[in-house]
Design an enzyme around this catalytic site. Structure first.
Site: not given
Lengths: 180, 352
Positions: B121-124
């Site tokens: 889940h490519g995020t911050t």
């Protein structure tokens, strides 16, 4: 403690669900299944009380839970949850019911789920007696937690402890693990 | 519908009637079309007299020669040809409502192609509560297996005036479910004349996502909101104890498509979350001021974008108080990176 890919998200997560005044359901397992299934059982037990005017006994609640788990087991949406149901019956006294995700049900004097079970069951085997006093029982629990602290690879910072007797459910002080 | 056409049914009706039986004119039913296959199934197999053999499904069927091209061009080509065919249909049948397709975007993932590796889940994203309300922050990079699909996607979406949600997981799923949640909360507000609490909203979202457990649906949201009436005194103006969140009406709840629902004071979600957690755990405390909280949130997202490949570009920051949410202007973290490099360079110059 809720872990997500190796990170602890919450250190004070309560895994016990109060089914009635004298029955607690401890539910562990797959992330969403635990809450969904436990809340479903919880509301149904309360509904029984509303409809009939009296509460389900722990044995009846345990069998009801097991039946639901078994019904869902061979459906498209089985619940992967492991349960401990603890309750006090006026007639039969205190009772602990062990249930696993394949809906096996067993009444046991002591029980544990999870990796911690490997470490604690033998301690319980060795020191448990049916006529333990309350203080001795808490000491036995502390012995188990010390062993977990020593040998278990995951850090388990705190444990919620509750006691069920003829007067109902009592919250006891949280037992921390680690140097004081 | 698509399956019937692929299986070779003759002359299916034109697509507006996918959602309604033939006797009715085209009316976009909001809920019935979602269960299209069921009772309306019979309508689709009857022939419409006088219509051409053009099936709308041909728009989306791949033309054989393009199958050998690279996946990035594949989606683009079929959609643009579909666009021209759609315009022809509009000309022939002006009574139909015109559909505007979104601009064709490269879509390298098709269900028949196996994924080269599991997509993280490519995020911050992060959210935390303090005496001055709730801060929700996120980066803006949408990645698609190693490609930055969009450098400016909003990951913190306001749901209503006092509730924002950070999103992580599949962008489309998050956007859709946020809209569904907004709709349901608005209906609740209209029916019961009060806003649903954040806990209630989280429970609603969790129960709506539960039937999709085990499918590819992936939503990990943190709902950050302020419950209660606005007429209550503004908490920020009254002096609070260092650790006294009990009077506060803030709520931060993490909801995941697995079914997990956690209430807490601080959460960070996504591939960059470990980096963000390290900054937040040491710097967040209850009594911090709004400026401090904003700075810490921004720093946490910046550090995460520095280390995590799937987070980056800009940072969005929302602050929720009793008066509602406020949005800080989107900041490009590239500037911050260069500023830090400059500081480092100066420090090294001074040192020697």
């Amino acid at each position: 403690m809720e872990y997500l890919i190796g990170i602890q998200m919450k250190h004070d997560y309560d895994k016990m669900f109060k089914l009635s005044e004298k029955i607690l359901l401890l539910c562990v397992g797959e992330a969403g299944d635990t809450v969904q299934f436990a809340e479903y059982i919880q509301k149904n037990v309360q509904l029984y009380k509303m409809r009939n005017g009296y509460e389900l006994s722990p044995a009846a609640a345990a069998n009801f839970t097991r039946k639901n788990l078994a019904d869902y087991l061979r459906s498209r949406t089985p619940y992967h949850v492991n349960l401990l149901l603890a309750g006090y019956d006026e007639a039969d006294g205190p009772g602990l019911y062990y249930m696993d995700y394949l809906s096996a049900l067993a009444k046991a004097p002591f029980a544990a789920h999870g990796y911690g079970a490997f470490l604690t069951l033998s301690i319980l085997d060795r020191y448990y007696r049916p006529d333990l006093t309350r203080e001795e029982a808490v000491d036995l629990l502390k012995k188990c937690l010390e062993e977990l602290n020593k040998r278990f690879i995951l850090n388990l910072p705190s444990f919620t402890v509750r006691l069920i007797d003829k007067d109902g459910i009592h919250d006891m002080e949280k037992l921390p693990i680690g140097p004081k | 519908m698509a399956l019937q056409d692929v299986c070779g049914l003759h002359n299916p009706p034109l697509f507006p009637q996918w959602t309604a039986p033939l006797s009715r004119s085209f009316m976009p039913e909001d809920s019935t079309h979602l269960s299209g296959g069921g009772i309306h199934g019979e309508a689709f197999s009857t022939r419409l007299p006088g219509r051409g053999g053009l099936s709308p499904l041909e728009f989306y069927m791949p033309i054989a020669e393009y199958l050998t091209e690279s996946p990035i061009n594949f989606g683009q080509t079929s959609l643009s040809s579909a666009l021209t065919k759609l315009l022809e249909i509009d000309h022939l049948y002006p009574s139909l409502p015109s559909i505007s397709l979104p601009p064709p975007t490269p879509c390298p993932i098709s269900p028949s192609v196996p994924l080269p590796f599991t997509l993280s889940h490519g995020t911050t994203t992060l959210g935390f509560a303090f005496q001055g309300g709730v801060i929700a922050a996120a980066d803006t990079r949408s990645s698609c297996s190693g490609l930055v699909a969009c450098p400016a996607s909003p990951k913190v979406l306001p749901i209503h005036s006092h509730l924002v949600g950070t999103t992580s997981g599949t962008s489309a799923d998050c956007a859709l479910w946020k809209r569904i949640l907004s709709r349901e909360l608005r209906l609740y507000q209209l029916r019961h004349r009060r806003r649903l609490s954040t806990g209630g909203a989280a429970k609603l979202l969790s129960h709506m996502l539960h039937p999709f457990k085990g499918t590819e649906l992936c939503v990990a949201a943190t709902l950050c909101g302020w419950d209660g009436d606005e007429e209550k005194h503004d908490v920020a103006s009254t002096p609070q104890h260092a650790n006294a969140p009990t009077n506060q009406m803030t709520a931060i709840i993490y909801v995941c498509s697995d079914g997990l629902r956690l209430q807490g004071e601080l959460f960070s979600v996504g591939s960059g979350s470990p980096y963000a957690y390290s900054i937040l755990d040491s710097s967040v405390y209850w009594g911090m001021s709004v400026q401090e909280a904003t700075a810490v949130a921004r720093e946490a997202v910046y550090r995460a974008t520095y280390r995590d490949a799937y987070s980056g570009n800009n940072v969005d920051l929302y602050h929720v108080t009793a008066k509602g949410w406020r949005r800080r202007e989107r900041e490009n973290l590239k500037e911050e990176y260069y500023r830090e490099k400059e500081r480092e360079r100066k420090r090294r110059v001074i040192a020697y």
